[in-house]
Design an enzyme around this catalytic site. Structure first.
Site, PDB file in Angstrom:
ATOM      1  N   ASP A 205       9.172 -45.414  23.794  1.00 47.79           N
ATOM      2  CA  ASP A 205       9.182 -44.943  25.187  1.00 47.79           C
ATOM      3  C   ASP A 205      10.437 -44.152  25.550  1.00 47.79           C
ATOM      4  O   ASP A 205      10.467 -43.488  26.575  1.00 47.79           O
ATOM      5  CB  ASP A 205       9.065 -46.135  26.147  1.00 47.79           C
ATOM      6  CG  ASP A 205       7.721 -46.842  26.048  1.00 47.79           C
ATOM      7  OD1 ASP A 205       6.832 -46.315  25.352  1.00 47.79           O
ATOM      8  OD2 ASP A 205       7.565 -47.915  26.654  1.00 47.79           O
TER       9      ASP A 205
ATOM     10  N   GLY B  74       3.958 -45.566  27.879  1.00 49.53           N
ATOM     11  CA  GLY B  74       5.055 -45.337  28.825  1.00 49.53           C
ATOM     12  C   GLY B  74       4.822 -46.242  30.013  1.00 49.53           C
ATOM     13  O   GLY B  74       4.127 -45.901  30.958  1.00 49.53           O
TER      14      GLY B  74
HETATM   15  O1  F6P Z   1       7.355 -51.045  24.878  1.00 49.95           O
HETATM   16  C1  F6P Z   1       6.785 -49.984  24.227  1.00 49.95           C
HETATM   17  C2  F6P Z   1       5.320 -49.887  24.504  1.00 49.95           C
HETATM   18  O2  F6P Z   1       4.928 -48.866  23.670  1.00 49.95           O
HETATM   19  C3  F6P Z   1       4.916 -49.610  25.966  1.00 49.95           C
HETATM   20  O3  F6P Z   1       4.834 -48.266  26.307  1.00 49.95           O
HETATM   21  C4  F6P Z   1       3.572 -50.253  26.038  1.00 49.95           C
HETATM   22  O4  F6P Z   1       3.243 -50.654  27.347  1.00 49.95           O
HETATM   23  C5  F6P Z   1       3.725 -51.434  25.155  1.00 49.95           C
HETATM   24  O5  F6P Z   1       4.639 -51.070  24.150  1.00 49.95           O
HETATM   25  C6  F6P Z   1       2.423 -51.931  24.619  1.00 49.95           C
HETATM   26  O6  F6P Z   1       2.660 -52.741  23.535  1.00 49.95           O
HETATM   27  P1  F6P Z   1       1.731 -53.961  23.075  1.00 49.95           P
HETATM   28  O7  F6P Z   1       0.339 -53.460  23.109  1.00 49.95           O
HETATM   29  O8  F6P Z   1       2.228 -54.254  21.703  1.00 49.95           O
HETATM   30  O9  F6P Z   1       1.975 -55.077  24.039  1.00 49.95           O
END
Ligand code: F6P
Length: 341
Positions: free
Chosen positions: A127, A170
């Site tokens: 991000d 994001g």
């Molecule tokens: O924190 C990074 C990120 O890519 C965010 O943009 C996104 O909301 C999140 O990870 C989603 O990750 P997961 O699906 O692993 O919870």
């Protein structure tokens, strides 16, 4: 020295490159020994480790993900967690920790450093929203994936004369949407930092159709309309209190179809942006971060994070990196808006 390494939070292309650089330089220049903690802070809480020697890091430079695996475990949200972490470090004779992570993982690192643990952090997130560093590794790879997707969507969108909404990652910051949207020539870019006006987005789409081409709307998963009627989340929260996002792309496509009278479809890029091999830029940045982190440990530093400033790798206080998120400043979105419509 005996040094523990862990990777926490969402995975990110380049994590293995950091691990390799820390271990290779630590062994060859400093004679260090390494302990790999499994699944982020969970491995430290539960004392689950894997060996990290020269053989373990051979061939991992171009490999996505993390050989240590990762989790969103927060020791400060677990009964007796911080004491268990300290006990593991003591029992295993760990002299210093190198946690590789984003705001949550490094937030835990900040608190442990305050409790007396020797910690040198490495910033990671696709991000790019960590403060005190110009870029985090993984971001360039994610932007590359999203840009390629947008390039491909232009031709199919134009052929069918339909709106294509591309939802990118994001949660709080729209860096991926902004950069991929600019690189891919999006019709509109929607970020969490600026609630959007649905009617204005529909106008940009109509304008694009009028030129004989089809609109591409790039939207961050955390973006929301001004009037708040499209906000979507499952309500589920992780150990750091973040709700699971998703669905803005589909909701936006439906709303734009109604407003423009033209078919609209949503494409959710999701974890494709996080998987796979890191770009050359991210391999170099991750490697430089790793080399700088092991040097910082041997310079007797603690409570610091390595960071990119211009083209230099510097050391900053961990607290500076985790105090606030690095959001897209309004002027960066404003300069992209000249292309909208
Ligand atoms: O924190 C990074 C990120 O890519 C965010 O943009 C996104 O909301 C999140 O990870 C989603 O990750 P997961 O699906 O692993 O919870």
């Amino acid at each position: 020295m005996r040094i523990g390494i862990l990777t926490g939070g969402g995975d990110c292309p380049g994590l293995n490159a950091v691990i390799r650089a820390v271990v290779r330089k630590g062994i060859s220049e400093y004679g260090d020994e390494f302990v790999g903690f499994r699944d982020g802070w969970r491995g430290v809480l539960e004392g689950e480790t894997m060996p990290l020697d020269r053989d373990a890091v051979r061939g991992i430079l171009p490999r996505g993900g993390t050989i240590l695996r990762t989790s969103r475990t927060n020791p400060y949200a677990v009964e007796g967690g911080p004491d268990r972490v300290l006990a593991t470090l003591e029992r295993m004779g760990i002299d210093a920790l190198v946690p590789i992570g984003g705001e949550d993982t490094l937030g835990v690192a900040t608190r442990l450093a305050e409790a007396g643990v020797t910690v040198v952090g490495v910033p990671k997130t696709i991000d790019n929203d960590l403060d005190a560093t110009d870029y985090t590794f993984g971001f360039d790879t994610a932007v590359g994936v999203a840009t390629e997707a947008i390039d491909r969507l232009h031709t199919t969108g134009d052929s069918h004369q339909r709106t294509l909404v591309v939802e990118v990652m994001g949660r709080h910051a729209g860096w991926i949407a902004l950069h991929a949207g600019m690189a891919g020539g999006a019709t509109v870019i929607l970020l969490p930092e600026k609630p959007f006006d649905l009617d204005a987005v529909a106008d940009h789409c109509r304008h694009r159709f009028a030129s004989g081409y089809s609109p591409i709307v790039v939207v961050s998963e955390g973006a929301a309309p001004r009037d708040g009627d499209l906000v979507l989340s499952t309500g589920e929260k992780d150990a750091f209190g973040h709700v699971r996002l998703g669905g803005i792309g589909a909701a936006l496509a439906t709303a734009l179809e109604e407003r423009t009278g033209r078919e609209a479809r949503a494409v959710v890029l999701g974890h494709v942006q996080r998987g796979g091999t890191p770009s050359p830029f991210d391999r170099v940045l991750a490697t430089r971060f790793g080399l700088a982190a092991i040097d910082a440990v041997h310079d007797g530093q603690s409570g610091v994070m390595v960071a990119l400033r211009g083209t230099d790798i510097v050391r900053v206080p961990l607290s500076a990196a985790t105090a606030q998120l690095k959001l897209v400043p309004p002027e960066r979105l404003a300069e992209a808006e000249v292309f909208f419509g």
